[in-house]
Design a protein around this motif. Structure first.
Motif: not given
Length: 625
Positions: A68-74, A177-196
């Motif tokens: 199990i991998g966990y990403l926390e807010q802080d 937990d809030e994985p898109t915080n502090h990412l720019d839009i292009e990186t978010i779009e890349w992350l969407e593809k990676l996670l799907t």
């Protein structure tokens, strides 16, 4: 079969139950979005699922051997010094080999024998493709100097580092937990593809509605201590939730009417209470519990007075700014007008926050001037937030600015009444800031900005850590806001809804002004890229007429030509994957360092081609469906 599940889970926080008797499961390939207002316990539930916190009641059951991998807010980085230390796990042999390989190729002169030995081990452990994956993730998340000390990273960089580690490790279950915080839009779009891709299993909390809609296969809402499950996307969830709440409202009204009748029965002949039906008495108390406080629907109400705005608002003349000889903004001029609604778009580090600090006077420009109108009142909500004293009471945070606040209709209300409007009940108002959730602290910071009655509102990433319900209310307030609005946000939905003009920040110091919202800009960018590709292949194709499409969102209907393209891609993608596999296997049998580098570059090129084809395949498949 569930690979992660809960059994009668319950948890108490600050002497109240966040949730109780939660039982649900997550199956392999599920991508579950967890939604609910701030303070309902979403982050706490994620921590319990990840094994970070122990529940007050019940238990979490996971499949044996599951990672199990966990990403926390802080994120926390205790005992780790550099990015290298954190990214490459000591107990992961492949990662340690890659770390040593990267160290050796940076040496001057190169230790050929040692490098050959490590190269052979990398081939034996099938680690070359893994090395490419690690480099891609770190590069996408802007982490290039692996020797940099973690303590020198900003909060945003630390969040991206924690996300990079999680993506590199590729766990069986991603808890985000809030994985898109502090990412720019292009990186978010890349992350969407990676996670799907590759049937990943996720449970995540996010305020980003486009990200949520593009990722999730189902939604689970945490509401008043219970979990409600909705299959499908966020749009479907909104419709079904509305139907559920309408049904609950009817049932509540029916129960309240019945309760009044039963109350009359309970009050009659009190001396004979002992002879009353025990089952009916028990039913009365159950009914009373069901109706208690259920008719109060919490919502944030934003309505504050806006200062009068004169004719001259803000003039920016030939603005320039550089740091360490690196030019951030060069010779930019703009005159702000009444009703301006401007979004700032661009990658992280291209100068958006610098620009805001320049126009508000926090930074001095190298050249040019910023002239503020006499009646202009800034309200600046900064990305890092305002510093709140954790040991101060919530109500004192507001009282330090004003005991009474004038609302949009002219009414004066007390600090306590205003906090109640913002979903801070009396018990929270007189509690300490340290007891608030991350989202509640953000809401309090936003309140502090709004009560200064600004007529020039600057919001730098306001959506971070706010729940979707609060965001919806903030959007409604901002839609009706009559002052000037500048918005910096990675939330594409927010930019589309609230802005009609963009300032585009790129690696170039030239700041561009674009008339339109983010979706318009993105469509135009894609069309320009497509036309550029078509121009490069024009010499190889005859009699092709390229018609420039209208820059509007077209109907989502697949054409015959696109259907043929989709069929071709379904053949090409497996062939590419097979080719990459063959090249990777060849690398495992080669010991020559130069040949290995050559094959690795071929694999990298093939992976990029595969990524482009998969992206196109997803887009066509979505149109077909």
């Amino acid at each position: 079969m569930s690979i992660l599940s809960t059994e009668l889970l319950g948890h108490i926080y600050s002497d109240r139950w966040l949730f109780k008797d939660l039982s649900f499961g997550i199956q392999k390939g599920d991508r579950v979005a967890l939604v609910g207002i701030n303070g309902t316990g979403k982050s706490t539930l994620l921590k319990i699922l990840a094994g970070i916190e122990t529940p007050s009641l019940g238990k979490v059951v996971s499949e044996r051997g599951i990672n199990i991998g966990y990403l926390e807010q802080d994120p926390k980085f205790e005992g780790l010094t550099t990015i290298n230390d954190f990214v490459f796990s000591v107990d992961n042999e492949q990662q340690q080999l890659i770390k040593e390989y990267e160290r050796l190729i940076e040496m001057d002169p190169i230790q050929e024998e040692k490098l050959a030995e490590v190269t052979e081990k990398l081939s034996a452990s099938n680690a070359w493709e893994y090395e490419y994956h690690i480099k891609t993730v770190l590069s996408r998340l802007g982490l290039k100097n692996l020797d940099q000390e973690i303590k020198d990273l900003s909060g945003g960089q630390q969040k991206r580092l924690a996300l990079a580690k999680l993506l590199i490790n590729e766990p069986d279950v991603y808890i985000l937990d809030e994985p898109t915080n502090h990412l720019d839009i292009e990186t978010i779009e890349w992350l969407e593809k990676l996670l799907t891709t590759k049937q990943k299993t996720l449970i995540f909390v996010t305020h980003d509605r486009y990200f949520l809609n593009n990722i999730c296969t189902e939604i689970r809402e945490l509401d008043k201590g219970k979990i409600y499950t909705y299959k499908g996307k966020y749009d479907n969830f909104l419709n079904i939730k509305e139907e559920r709440e309408a049904g609950e409202s009817i049932a509540l009204e029916r129960n309240q009417n019945l309760l009044r009748k039963e109350l009359e029965w309970m009050r009659r002949q009190p001396q004979a209470r002992g002879t009353k039906s025990k089952s009916r008495i028990d039913a009365y108390y159950d009914l009373e519990e069901k109706t208690q406080n259920k008719n109060v629907k919490e919502s944030v109400q934003l309505s504050v007075k806006i200062s009068r705005q004169g004719g001259k608002i803000l003039e920016v003349n030939n603005l320039s700014k550089s740091f360490n000889k690196h030019v951030i903004i060069d010779d930019f001029s703009y005159t702000f007008k009444k009703g301006d609604r401007i979004g700032l778009a661009g990658k992280n580090g291209t100068g958006k926050s610098t620009f805001l600090n320049l126009i508000t006077g926090i930074l001095e420009p190298d050249h040019g001037t910023v002239v503020k109108g006499e009646t202009t009142v800034f309200g600046y909500y900064r990305q890092l937030g305002l510093k709140l004293n954790e040991n101060e009471r919530v109500i004192d945070i507001v009282k330090n600015i004003a005991e009474f606040i004038k609302m949009a209709n002219g009414d004066l209300i007390s600090a306590s009444q205003l906090l109640t409007h913002f979903l801070f009940p009396p018990e929270k108002q007189f509690g300490f800031v340290s007891k608030l959730s991350g989202g509640e602290k953000k809401r309090l910071q936003l309140l502090r900005v709004l009560i200064t009655n600004p007529n020039f509102l600057i919001l730098d990433e306001p959506s971070n850590d706010l729940d979707i319900d609060t965001l919806n209310v903030l959007e409604e307030f901002l839609e009706n806001y009559s002052g000037v609005l500048i918005l910096v946000s990675h939330d594409r939905y927010l930019l589309d809804r609230l802005t009609d003009q963009l300032f585009i920040f790129t690696d170039s110091p030239e700041l561009k002004v674009y008339n339109g919202n983010y979706s318009d800009y993105k469509i135009e960018q894609e069309l320009e890229e497509k036309e550029a590709k078509e121009r490069t292949t024009k010499n190889n194709k005859q009699d092709i007429i390229i018609e420039k499409p209208v820059l509007k969102v077209q109907e989502n209907v697949i054409t015959f030509k696109e259907k043929q393209e989709l069929k071709a891609l379904e053949k090409e993608i497996p062939q590419l994957e097979e080719k990459i596999q063959e090249k990777s296997e060849t690398m495992n049998t080669v010991s020559d360092h130069n040949l290995l580098i050559e094959i690795a570059q071929e694999v990298e090129t093939l992976n990029k081609e595969l990524s482009q084809k998969e992206e196109r395949w997803f887009a066509l498949l979505e149109k077909e469906n």
